[in-house]
Every structure is written in structure tokens, then in C-alpha cells.
Write a protein that holds these residues in place. Structure first.
Motif, PDB file in Angstrom:
ATOM      1  N   TYR A   1       6.145  24.107   1.016  1.00 15.48           N
ATOM      2  CA  TYR A   1       6.007  22.707   1.410  1.00 15.48           C
ATOM      3  C   TYR A   1       7.073  21.929   0.657  1.00 15.48           C
ATOM      4  O   TYR A   1       7.048  21.851  -0.577  1.00 15.48           O
ATOM      5  N   ILE A   2       8.019  21.366   1.394  1.00 20.36           N
ATOM      6  CA  ILE A   2       9.144  20.637   0.789  1.00 20.36           C
ATOM      7  C   ILE A   2       8.919  19.148   0.939  1.00 20.36           C
ATOM      8  O   ILE A   2       8.631  18.647   2.045  1.00 20.36           O
TER       9      ILE A   2
ATOM     10  N   ALA B   1       3.831  17.605  -7.258  1.00 19.33           N
ATOM     11  CA  ALA B   1       5.133  18.255  -7.088  1.00 19.33           C
ATOM     12  C   ALA B   1       6.223  17.226  -6.788  1.00 19.33           C
ATOM     13  O   ALA B   1       6.023  16.303  -5.994  1.00 19.33           O
ATOM     14  N   LYS B   2       7.360  17.432  -7.416  1.00 14.21           N
ATOM     15  CA  LYS B   2       8.509  16.552  -7.170  1.00 14.21           C
ATOM     16  C   LYS B   2       9.342  17.052  -6.002  1.00 14.21           C
ATOM     17  O   LYS B   2       9.810  16.256  -5.179  1.00 14.21           O
TER      18      LYS B   2
ATOM     19  N   TRP C   1      -4.303  29.787   5.746  1.00 14.92           N
ATOM     20  CA  TRP C   1      -4.013  28.664   4.852  1.00 14.92           C
ATOM     21  C   TRP C   1      -2.657  28.028   5.149  1.00 14.92           C
ATOM     22  O   TRP C   1      -2.490  26.814   5.036  1.00 14.92           O
ATOM     23  N   PHE C   2      -1.679  28.857   5.509  1.00 13.12           N
ATOM     24  CA  PHE C   2      -0.335  28.327   5.742  1.00 13.12           C
ATOM     25  C   PHE C   2      -0.354  27.266   6.842  1.00 13.12           C
ATOM     26  O   PHE C   2       0.201  26.171   6.683  1.00 13.12           O
ATOM     27  N   GLU C   3      -0.995  27.584   7.948  1.00 19.81           N
ATOM     28  CA  GLU C   3      -1.076  26.642   9.053  1.00 19.81           C
ATOM     29  C   GLU C   3      -2.037  25.495   8.733  1.00 19.81           C
ATOM     30  O   GLU C   3      -1.759  24.331   9.037  1.00 19.81           O
ATOM     31  N   GLN C   4      -3.141  25.819   8.102  1.00 19.38           N
ATOM     32  CA  GLN C   4      -4.150  24.806   7.793  1.00 19.38           C
ATOM     33  C   GLN C   4      -3.591  23.699   6.901  1.00 19.38           C
ATOM     34  O   GLN C   4      -3.905  22.515   7.102  1.00 19.38           O
ATOM     35  N   TYR C   5      -2.749  24.095   5.931  1.00 18.58           N
ATOM     36  CA  TYR C   5      -2.236  23.120   4.959  1.00 18.58           C
ATOM     37  C   TYR C   5      -0.762  22.786   5.160  1.00 18.58           C
ATOM     38  O   TYR C   5      -0.127  22.223   4.286  1.00 18.58           O
ATOM     39  N   GLN C   6      -0.227  23.149   6.309  1.00 17.28           N
ATOM     40  CA  GLN C   6       1.128  22.750   6.717  1.00 17.28           C
ATOM     41  C   GLN C   6       2.203  23.282   5.770  1.00 17.28           C
ATOM     42  O   GLN C   6       3.087  22.541   5.339  1.00 17.28           O
ATOM     43  N   PHE C   7       2.117  24.573   5.483  1.00 19.98           N
ATOM     44  CA  PHE C   7       3.152  25.251   4.716  1.00 19.98           C
ATOM     45  C   PHE C   7       4.032  26.060   5.670  1.00 19.98           C
ATOM     46  O   PHE C   7       3.518  26.723   6.574  1.00 19.98           O
ATOM     47  N   GLN C   8       5.315  25.988   5.461  1.00 26.64           N
ATOM     48  CA  GLN C   8       6.229  26.812   6.236  1.00 26.64           C
ATOM     49  C   GLN C   8       6.153  28.240   5.715  1.00 26.64           C
ATOM     50  O   GLN C   8       6.422  28.498   4.546  1.00 26.64           O
TER      51      GLN C   8
ATOM     52  N   PHE D   1       6.026  17.601 -11.878  1.00 27.43           N
ATOM     53  CA  PHE D   1       6.578  18.952 -11.975  1.00 27.43           C
ATOM     54  C   PHE D   1       7.501  19.189 -10.780  1.00 27.43           C
ATOM     55  O   PHE D   1       7.144  18.843  -9.650  1.00 27.43           O
ATOM     56  N   ASP D   2       8.647  19.793 -11.029  1.00 31.87           N
ATOM     57  CA  ASP D   2       9.560  20.073  -9.919  1.00 31.87           C
ATOM     58  C   ASP D   2       8.899  20.975  -8.880  1.00 31.87           C
ATOM     59  O   ASP D   2       9.008  20.741  -7.680  1.00 31.87           O
ATOM     60  N   ILE D   3       8.213  22.009  -9.355  1.00 31.83           N
ATOM     61  CA  ILE D   3       7.596  22.988  -8.461  1.00 31.83           C
ATOM     62  C   ILE D   3       6.153  23.221  -8.891  1.00 31.83           C
ATOM     63  O   ILE D   3       5.881  23.429 -10.078  1.00 31.83           O
ATOM     64  N   VAL D   4       5.257  23.209  -7.935  1.00 31.45           N
ATOM     65  CA  VAL D   4       3.859  23.561  -8.179  1.00 31.45           C
ATOM     66  C   VAL D   4       3.577  24.832  -7.377  1.00 31.45           C
ATOM     67  O   VAL D   4       3.839  24.884  -6.168  1.00 31.45           O
ATOM     68  N   TYR D   5       3.044  25.845  -8.057  1.00 34.56           N
ATOM     69  CA  TYR D   5       2.831  27.158  -7.447  1.00 34.56           C
ATOM     70  C   TYR D   5       1.356  27.516  -7.472  1.00 34.56           C
ATOM     71  O   TYR D   5       0.674  27.330  -8.485  1.00 34.56           O
TER      72      TYR D   5
END
Length: 261
Positions: A259-260, A224-225, A238-245, A181-185
């Protein structure tokens, strides 16, 4: 253990209500119980069950103990779509960087508003898949999207292109190929309640609330692609825990994490 679900009709059922009751019974493998002038609360007590009510033009889902029903209506998504049509920014679409023709996996469908925005953005050449862990909620949203009169809210016609699947996110993700999938939400129910948000109370009571886990995030990143997008309360770690900007907005009670790959 899953609670029993039964199907009934409105107080004075017409032919359409009876047909809807039969549909719900077949789809959910649930017994139809005659209303016999009994209230929904009374039926829930007698049968110790969740109740699906087949009305004249829609289904309502009363989870055991709920005071208000959960039902499908695309109002909130329609409001957001109007803003998009006017050229205004929609934070979900910005965070997701959705393009025409993309494939978008919504791991937490809920009332379907975010999937509807995504379906509008990917267009007819794209595909949106929405996962809902609660069988009754999935049924309500799926049938609502298939049958809602979109002439009232014309931009919502794209809801017909959303595939609704009854599944937990982790169960579904584990079956997918890498980068499928291009994007996973992901939009798990917030750890902290946003008091101003009253539209989601019925869903909060009715749905399955599965917390984010290491395995869920790992599988989402694998499937995710291009990117994974996480929506969570602005206080969430969660953002910091799972390395999301973090895509933070000063006045928003929730933020998006990106997450890119």
C-alpha cells in the motif's frame, strides 16, 4: 487470562546459567524454581505454567504443552542476508523499497528475521522497531539479539540496532504520530498453515496470534509515511479486502501486499 510463567535452569546449572535465570526472573517478574532433576514437562504440569529455561548460553521458552522450545537463532535471516550480499533479490526488501536511513516498524516481530533484514537495509543511520505481543517471546528475542555471537554470522551484527518492544501492534500504533515511520510491516500468522514451514512451529505454539483487523490496518496506514507492507498466505483475501497491491510470485506460498501513500 495469561498463564503463569516460571524460570528454571538446565539440569546441571553453572554460574552463567544461574545469572541468566536471575535476569529472566527480573525482566519477566517470574519466580525461579529449582530444577531438582525434574523434566520441563513435569515442572509445567506441577505449576501449570510456561517455562523459561536458562541454559549455559541461551534461553529456551517452553509454552505450556509445547514439545519443542522456542529460542533465538538468526540462521534463516543469515541465509537471506548472504543472498542480498551476493546481489540477489530479497522479496521483503523489494516490496518495502527500503532505503538507507529509513525508519521501519515491524508490527509482528516473531523470531526477528524480517526485522534483521530491514536493519541491514536501513543501515546505521536508520532505525528498526520490532513489536511482539507475547512477553516471553519478546524477552527471548530481545536478549538473543543483544547477546548472540555475531562473529559466527558476521552480516547479522545489525541485530544490535533493532529495538524490541513488548506490545500489540494496535496498542503501539495508536500512540504514534501520523506518518512517523517510513515503512510499516505486518506479518500476522497465516490463516492457513504452510506444511513445508517447520522452522516456525515452536513460535506458532508459543506466540500470541492476533488476526488482522480493520482498525489495525487503518492505524498502520495512518502511521506509515511511504508504504505499508503486508505478508500473507497466497490464498488470503486480505490483499483485496484492505486494498493492497499483491506482489505475487508463482512458486511462493506467501505473497507481499503493498500500500503506497
Amino acid at each position: 487470562m495469561c498463564r503463569l510463567t516460571i524460570v528454571t535452569t538446565a539440569g546441571r546449572p553453572d554460574e552463567q546459567s544461574l545469572k541468566l535465570a536471575e535476569l529472566a526472573s527480573q525482566e519477566l517478574n517470574a519466580e525461579i524454581i529449582s530444577r531438582q532433576k525434574r523434566s520441563v514437562r513435569k515442572l509445567a504440569e506441577i505449576y501449570n505454567a510456561n517455562i523459561i529455561v536458562a541454559g549455559k548460553n541461551r534461553f529456551e521458552y517452553y509454552a505450556k504443552g509445547a514439545e519443542a522450545p522456542f529460542f533465538f537463532h538468526p540462521n534463516s535471516a543469515a541465509f537471506r542476508l548472504k543472498r542480498v550480499a551476493r546481489g540477489e533479490e530479497e522479496p521483503l526488501l523489494t516490496a518495502s523499497a527500503i532505503q538507507k536511513g529509513d525508519t521501519f516498524l515491524d508490527c509482528t516481530l516473531g523470531i526477528g528475521s524480517d526485522s534483521l533484514l530491514a536493519a541491514f537495509a536501513v543501515g546505521e543511520t536508520g532505525k528498526v522497531t520490532g513489536l511482539e505481543a507475547d512477553k516471553n517471546v519478546a524477552f527471548i528475542v530481545k536478549t538473543g539479539m543483544q547477546t548472540y555471537d555475531t562473529t559466527e554470522l558476521p552480516l547479522t551484527g545489525c541485530m544490535r540496532n533493532i529495538e524490541v518492544i513488548h506490545s500489540t501492534a494496535l496498542e503501539f500504533l495508536k500512540k504514534q504520530e501520523d506518518a512517523s515511520f517510513d515503512i510499516v510491516y505486518m506479518d500476522p500468522m497465516f490463516e492457513e498453515v504452510i506444511e513445508e514451514s517447520t522452522n516456525f512451529e515452536a513460535l506458532r505454539f508459543a506466540g500470541d496470534h492476533i488476526p488482522l483487523t480493520d482498525e489495525w490496518v487503518k492505524e498502520a496506514k495512518r502511521v506509515a509515511k511511504r508504504r505499508v507492507v503486508l505478508k500473507a498466505h497466497y490464498k488470503s483475501d486480505w490483499f483485496e479486502q484492505y486494498q493492497f497491491q499483491r506482489d505475487g510470485r508463482l512458486t511462493a506460498k506467501f505473497h507481499y501486499g503493498i500500500y503506497i501513500k
